[in-house]
Design an enzyme around this catalytic site. Structure first.
Site, PDB file in Angstrom:
ATOM      1  N   ASP A 135      28.968  74.901  12.123  1.00  0.00           N
ATOM      2  CA  ASP A 135      27.677  74.217  12.131  1.00  0.00           C
ATOM      3  C   ASP A 135      26.576  75.115  11.571  1.00  0.00           C
ATOM      4  OD1 ASP A 135      25.470  72.674  12.662  1.00  0.00           O
ATOM      5  OD2 ASP A 135      25.702  72.653  14.837  1.00  0.00           O
ATOM      6  N   ASP A 144      22.065  70.936   7.462  1.00  0.00           N
ATOM      7  CA  ASP A 144      22.734  70.896   8.755  1.00  0.00           C
ATOM      8  C   ASP A 144      24.114  70.272   8.616  1.00  0.00           C
ATOM      9  OD1 ASP A 144      23.447  70.843  11.380  1.00  0.00           O
ATOM     10  OD2 ASP A 144      21.766  69.621  12.066  1.00  0.00           O
TER      11      ASP A 144
END
Length: 440
Positions: free
Chosen positions: A294, A86
């Site tokens: 992201d 992440d």
């Protein structure tokens, strides 16, 4: 601490459908560059049941159906775990709940060291901790992570030995050992694995490992891709176009200073530039309006005025080739309100106008199947539903542009921390593993 890697190796509605996992297996290859070793891991896909993914704070409040996951070993003796990669999070964490289907048991690791609340690490400021770390009854550093959908996880900060792939070296890293995980939207929260924070914060995995850069190449669902950790240059990769990371030194309430923030400057549909002033893409005086890359978010979300302009133009250019699904009460994932009806017997989608995201110094062109996403389990008569893969940040209460990993498919993504930039190049990611001699 840098990893000890040998250079002698050879080269808001829930939907009832299956989730997909992009899995980085334990098999790896290690190459040496002039500066530091590079660890290369293959990427593959597999289907797994819903409810099996960990969450991170400051995330969009809906369920993702794709995550990027790396397999590592933690502890002494080593225990195999899987962690979601992440780039939008800092603190890495593992599920340490020993009463359920846990992924890591700290009592079986002789190298596990809980962080005392007197340690400076416990007071390190991280955006991931919406509630500051505190002391538990044993005077250990206690952390709580809360999420937009009212789920949460909590446990102790700790350090233990991490090893990636086939490398023989280990590094002691700080992470959250979470023993209480609550998700009101899932009955399978015990299957959560862990999360590997990859942003620029001091406690992130890449910061603690001191990797100067990392790269990944995400293929479409049935092919292999690759993840590179470290600094390496490969002549076969198309020349990268770089966009600088935006730095703001002054703390602002809505600006995440450790995110991978770039400057979005325009959007084209086919060859038509949307008539949007550049100021609409820039952060305002509060920091709202930054553009974040992201890997922990699936789709791409744009702030209201920009999203509306894109939606209108895409709708106009597809008016004669697609049938709009006219139901104002259906909004996919709570933010994607442009959907189409496509015949169940239709073998392929019509040719769609491309959408190009124009960054400072680089572009990301989204084409074909990446523009529409089939909503599994949703059928209307003889038609399936396909939704536009750009959503409205305003509907989610998110004050940012978010570039998700769905639109990063077949793009070589290089996160150059040393030079504060992101490199992009169009690449067939299913061939990337073959170039490195990897198999999945």
């Amino acid at each position: 601490m840098k990893p000890c890697i040998s250079c002698n190796s050879k080269p808001n509605p829930c939907l009832n459908f299956h989730y997909f996992l992009l899995l980085l297996t334990l098999t790896s290859t290690t190459l040496c560059s002039s500066q530091s070793p590079t660890l290369i891991l293959p990427l593959k896909t597999q289907e797994i049941p819903s409810g099996s993914f960990p969450k991170s704070p400051n995330k969009l409040p809906f369920h993702h159906n794709v995550t990027l996951t790396v397999s590592v070993t933690v502890g002494t003796p080593p225990q195999n775990v899987s962690m979601v990669i992440d780039t939008g999070s800092e603190l890495s964490w593992l599920n340490c709940n020993r009463t359920r289907n846990f992924t890591f048991d700290p009592t079986r690791s002789s190298s596990y060291k809980p962080i005392p609340c007197s340690s400076p690490t416990c007071t390190t400021r991280t955006r991931d901790l919406s509630i500051p770390a505190s002391c538990d009854s044993n005077k250990l550093c206690h952390a709580t992570l809360t999420y937009a959908d009212f789920s949460s996880s909590e446990g102790n900060l700790a350090a233990d030995a991490f090893s990636i792939g086939s490398s023989s070296g280990t590094s002691s890293l700080v992470f959250g050992c979470m023993d209480s995980i609550f998700d009101p939207n899932s009955e399978e929260d015990s299957k959560n694995t862990g999360l590997m924070g990859m942003n620029r914060g001091s406690l992130s995995f890449v910061s603690q490992m001191e990797f100067p850069k990392f790269s990944y190449c995400i293929s479409e669902s049935d092919f292999s891709g690759v993840l590179l950790l470290g600094d390496a240059n490969f002549s076969w990769v198309a020349p990268l176009n770089y966009t600088p990371l935006i730095q703001i030194s002054t703390p602002l309430p809505y600006f995440d200073r450790v995110a991978y923030t770039v400057q979005l400057e325009g959007i084209k549909v086919a060859n038509k530039l949307l008539p949007i002033p550049k100021s609409d893409y820039e952060p305002d005086h509060t920091g709202a309006g930054q553009t974040m890359v992201d890997s922990g978010t699936q789709f791409t979300f744009l702030l209201g005025p920009v999203y509306t302009a894109l939606r209108t133009e895409f709708l106009n250019q597809t008016a004669h080739i697609l049938r709009v699904y006219e139901d104002p009460n259906f909004v996919f994932q709570g933010a994607m309100d442009l959907c189409y009806r496509v015949g169940l017997n239709q073998s392929k989608l019509p040719q769609l106008p491309s959408v190009t995201l124009m960054f400072r110094g680089a572009e990301m062109k989204v084409t074909g199947k990446q523009l529409l996403y089939r909503v599994r389990g949703e059928v209307r008569g003889n038609d399936s539903l396909w939704c536009f893969t750009f959503g409205n940040s305003d509907l989610l209460g998110v004050e940012a542009f978010v570039i998700g990993h769905h639109h990063q498919q077949n793009v070589w993504m290089e996160f150059d921390l040393h030079n504060s930039r992101i490199g992009l190049a169009e690449v067939q990611c299913d061939l990337a593993g073959q170039k490195f001699g990897l198999t999945v």
